[in-house]
Design an enzyme around this catalytic site. Structure first.
Site, PDB file in Angstrom:
ATOM      1  CG  ASP A  37      -2.457  -7.053  -1.822  1.00  0.00           C
ATOM      2  OD1 ASP A  37      -2.551  -7.116  -0.576  1.00  0.00           O
ATOM      3  OD2 ASP A  37      -3.122  -7.773  -2.584  1.00  0.00           O
ATOM      4  CB  ILE A  38      -1.888  -3.661   2.983  1.00  0.00           C
ATOM      5  CG1 ILE A  38      -3.328  -4.132   3.146  1.00  0.00           C
ATOM      6  CG2 ILE A  38      -1.809  -2.206   2.523  1.00  0.00           C
ATOM      7  CD1 ILE A  38      -4.079  -3.441   4.273  1.00  0.00           C
ATOM      8  CG  ASN A  89      -8.763 -14.896  -8.190  1.00  0.00           C
ATOM      9  OD1 ASN A  89      -8.266 -15.550  -9.080  1.00  0.00           O
ATOM     10  ND2 ASN A  89      -8.087 -14.535  -7.116  1.00  0.00           N
ATOM     11  CG  HIS A 102      -9.510  -7.359  -6.770  1.00  0.00           C
ATOM     12  ND1 HIS A 102     -10.748  -7.847  -6.372  1.00  0.00           N
ATOM     13  CD2 HIS A 102      -8.600  -8.162  -6.201  1.00  0.00           C
ATOM     14  CE1 HIS A 102     -10.567  -8.896  -5.580  1.00  0.00           C
ATOM     15  NE2 HIS A 102      -9.269  -9.118  -5.469  1.00  0.00           N
ATOM     16  CG  PHE A 103      -7.446  -6.992 -13.256  1.00  0.00           C
ATOM     17  CD1 PHE A 103      -7.372  -7.951 -14.256  1.00  0.00           C
ATOM     18  CD2 PHE A 103      -8.608  -6.229 -13.159  1.00  0.00           C
ATOM     19  CE1 PHE A 103      -8.437  -8.146 -15.136  1.00  0.00           C
ATOM     20  CE2 PHE A 103      -9.669  -6.421 -14.028  1.00  0.00           C
ATOM     21  CZ  PHE A 103      -9.586  -7.381 -15.014  1.00  0.00           C
TER      22      PHE A 103
END
Length: 140
Positions: A37-38, A89, A102-103
């Site tokens: 994740d950025i 979510n 996405h997880f």
């Protein structure tokens, strides 16, 4: 749709899967893609996404879901996370920012870093819980 089956040309995560947007890719299978994740909540924050464009988890074919958790487990182990959250979510009210399933695998190294939650159980009673139980159970 893109030239890749089940992906969308308009989705940022689909563009990451196809290589149109670069990423720090950790793993890839025929059904999933994992990358850093950025905008991390903590060091090592990783996303695991299915190679199937669906906004909500209930829209995703089971074979794509079956691939995700083993990857999340491998990442948590390889990253040596002692404590961590696996978060998914569905919808903007549930804090979903990108409309592609996405997880998140998010290390929780201390009280301040990582995911912070406020868990506020609702007021209810056993009759209300039983009624909802029966409603859900009949459709399983």
């Amino acid at each position: 749709m893109s030239t890749h089956q089940h992906l969308s040309d308009d989705c940022i995560f689909c563009k990451i899967i196809t290589g149109k947007i670069p990423s720090f890719q950790l793993m890839e299978t025929d059904k999933s893609f994992a990358f850093m994740d950025i905008e991390p909540l903590s060091e090592g924050h990783t996303l695991v996404i299915p190679k199937y464009h669906a906004e909500f988890m209930h829209q995703l074919p089971d074979e794509y879901l079956q691939d995700v958790l083993p990857i999340a487990k491998k990442i948590a182990k390889a990253a040596k996370f002692d404590q961590y959250n696996v978060l998914q979510n569905n919808g903007p009210l549930a804090n979903q920012a990108v409309p592609h399933v996405h997880f998140h695998v998010i290390q929780k190294p201390d009280a301040n870093a990582g995911l912070s939650l406020s868990w506020k159980p609702m007021e209810t009673n056993m009759d209300a819980i039983k009624a909802k139980f029966e409603d859900i159970k009949k459709d399983l």
